[in-house]
Enzyme design. Structure first.
Site, mmCIF file in Angstrom:
data_model
loop_
_atom_site.group_PDB
_atom_site.id
_atom_site.type_symbol
_atom_site.label_atom_id
_atom_site.label_comp_id
_atom_site.label_asym_id
_atom_site.label_seq_id
_atom_site.Cartn_x
_atom_site.Cartn_y
_atom_site.Cartn_z
ATOM 1 C CE LYS A 168 -44.777 -39.286 -31.392
ATOM 2 N NZ LYS A 168 -45.027 -39.648 -32.789
ATOM 3 C CG ASP B 192 -43.312 -39.458 -36.026
ATOM 4 O OD1 ASP B 192 -42.801 -40.590 -35.985
ATOM 5 O OD2 ASP B 192 -43.757 -38.875 -35.018
#
Ligand code: ATR
Length: 291
Positions: free
Chosen positions: A72, A108
Site C-alpha cells: 500500500k 479504505d
C-alpha cells in the site's frame, strides 16, 4: 460464470498473499448487477516487483487496481498522481487509470466512514477511542481528525508509536484533537461512553480468543464498538463490548464500501444502496456468516 469477450475490461488486486481475498466477489457481483463488461482477478506480486507490476498493468490497459498488504505504501513512487487524502494517510489501496499512468486513492478510510454512516454512526463532534497505532490505526486517526471528531484518544501497546502518530496527525491536519496513551493506561481517560475503533490485528482468525484489552472494566468505556476485523464475524472485543451493553459492528461493511468506492472511481458509476445490500449478502455467504 461471466462470458469473457474481446471487449472485457480487466481490473484486479495486487498484494501478497491474495488468494483468499473477497474482493473478486465484490467487484464481479457489481459488474453483474450494473451490466458492466469487466472481469476482476487477483495478481500476487512480490515486494521487489511492485514497480514492474504497476507499469506492466498500465501497458496492458488494465482499467484499475486495488492494492493490499504489503504494497500500500510501496506503490506510491510508481504513480503519476495521488489524491490528497491518500497522501495524508500515506497509503494507497486503489489505482485509477489516467493519461500517463495511475492515480492513487485511499478508499479504505472513506469506506469506513460510509460503513459507519450506513449504521447511523457519525464522527462529527464525537469523542473517539482508537486501539492500535499501526498502519490501520494511523489511517483511522487521520480520518477522525479530518472528519471533525472533537477528541481522539489513540491507545497503543507501544506508547512511543502512538505519540509519533498523534504528532503526525496534528501536523498534517492542523487539528489539535488527538491524545496518545499506552493501552495499559486506559483508566486515565475520562470515563464516559466512546465510539471505540479496534484497529489492531489482535483477535483475528485463528486467534479468536484474544482481545487487545482483556480487562472487562475497559468495556464500560464503549458506547459503540467497531472492530475492523471481519474474520471472525464477532471478535472477542465485540463480545466483551456487547456484554457491557454496547452496540458493535465488524469490518465487513468497511470492506464492502472500500470496494464500492473503488468500483465507482473505475467505472464512473454510482452504486445504489440496494445493490450494496446484494453484494454484502454475497460477501457474507462467501464467508459462511449466518445472522
Ligand atoms: P496494521 O497495518 O494492520 O496496523 P501494524 O502496522 O503491524 O499493522 O500494526 C499492528 C498494530 O497492532 C500495532 O498498533 C501493534 O502495537 P505495537 O505498535 O505496540 O506493536 C498492535 N498489536 C499487535 N499485536 C498486539 C498485541 N498482542 N497486543 C497489543 N497490541 C498489538
Amino acid at each position: 460464470m461471466k462470458e469473457i469477450k474481446g471487449t472485457t475490461a480487466v481490473c484486479g488486486l495486487i498484494g501478497n498473499p491474495v488468494e483468499h481475498s473477497i474482493s473478486p466477489i465484490i467487484h464481479n457481483t457489481l459488474s453483474e448487477l450494473l451490466g458492466i463488461d469487466l472481469a476482476y482477478v487477483t495478481f500476487r506480486v512480490e515486494n521487489e516487483r511492485v514497480g514492474e507490476a504497476v507499469n506492466g498493468a498500465y501497458a496492458l490497459s488494465i482499467r484499475g487496481l486495488n492494492v493490499t498488504v504489503p504494497h500500500k505504501s510501496a506503490v506510491i513512487p510508481h504513480l503519476c498522481a495521488i489524491d490528497p487524502l491518500a497522501e495524508k494517510i500515506g497509503a494507497v489501496n486503489t489505482l485509477v487509470r489516467c493519461a500517463g499512468g495511475y492515480k492513487g486513492y485511499n478508499t479504505d478510510m472513506p469506506g469506513l466512514y460510509r460503513a459507519l454512516a450506513s449504521e447511523g454512526i457519525a464522527l462529527e463532534d464525537r469523542e473517539v477511542l482508537i486501539l492500535g497505532a499501526g498502519g490501520v490505526g494511523r489511517a483511522v486517526a487521520m480520518m477522525c481528525a479530518v472528519n471533525g471528531a472533537s477528541r481522539v484518544y489513540l491507545l497503543n501497546r507501544t506508547l512511543e508509536k502512538a505519540k509519533e502518530v498523534a504528532d503526525e496527525v496534528r501536523e498534517r491536519t492542523g487539528r489539535d484533537c488527538i491524545f496518545a496513551k499506552a493501552l495499559s493506561d486506559y483508566r486515565s481517560i475520562p470515563p464516559k461512553p466512546y465510539l471505540v475503533i479496534q484497529a489492531t490485528s489482535v483477535g483475528m482468525f485463528p486467534h479468536v480468543e484474544d482481545a487487545v484489552i482483556e480487562e472487562q472494566d475497559f468495556y464500560e468505556y464503549v458506547d459503540v464498538g467497531v472492530d475492523l476485523i471481519f474474520n471472525p464475524a464477532k471478535t472477542k472485543f465485540m463480545r466483551a463490548a456487547e456484554q457491557a451493553g454496547a452496540r458493535t459492528m465488524n469490518g465487513l461493511k468497511m470492506l464492502l464500501y472500500q470496494g464500492i468506492l473503488a468500483y465507482e472511481l473505475w467505472n464512473d458509476v454510482k452504486v445504489t444502496d440496494e445493490q450494496a445490500a446484494i453484494v454484502y449478502q454475497k460477501m457474507k455467504e462467501a464467508m459462511n456468516i449466518h445472522e
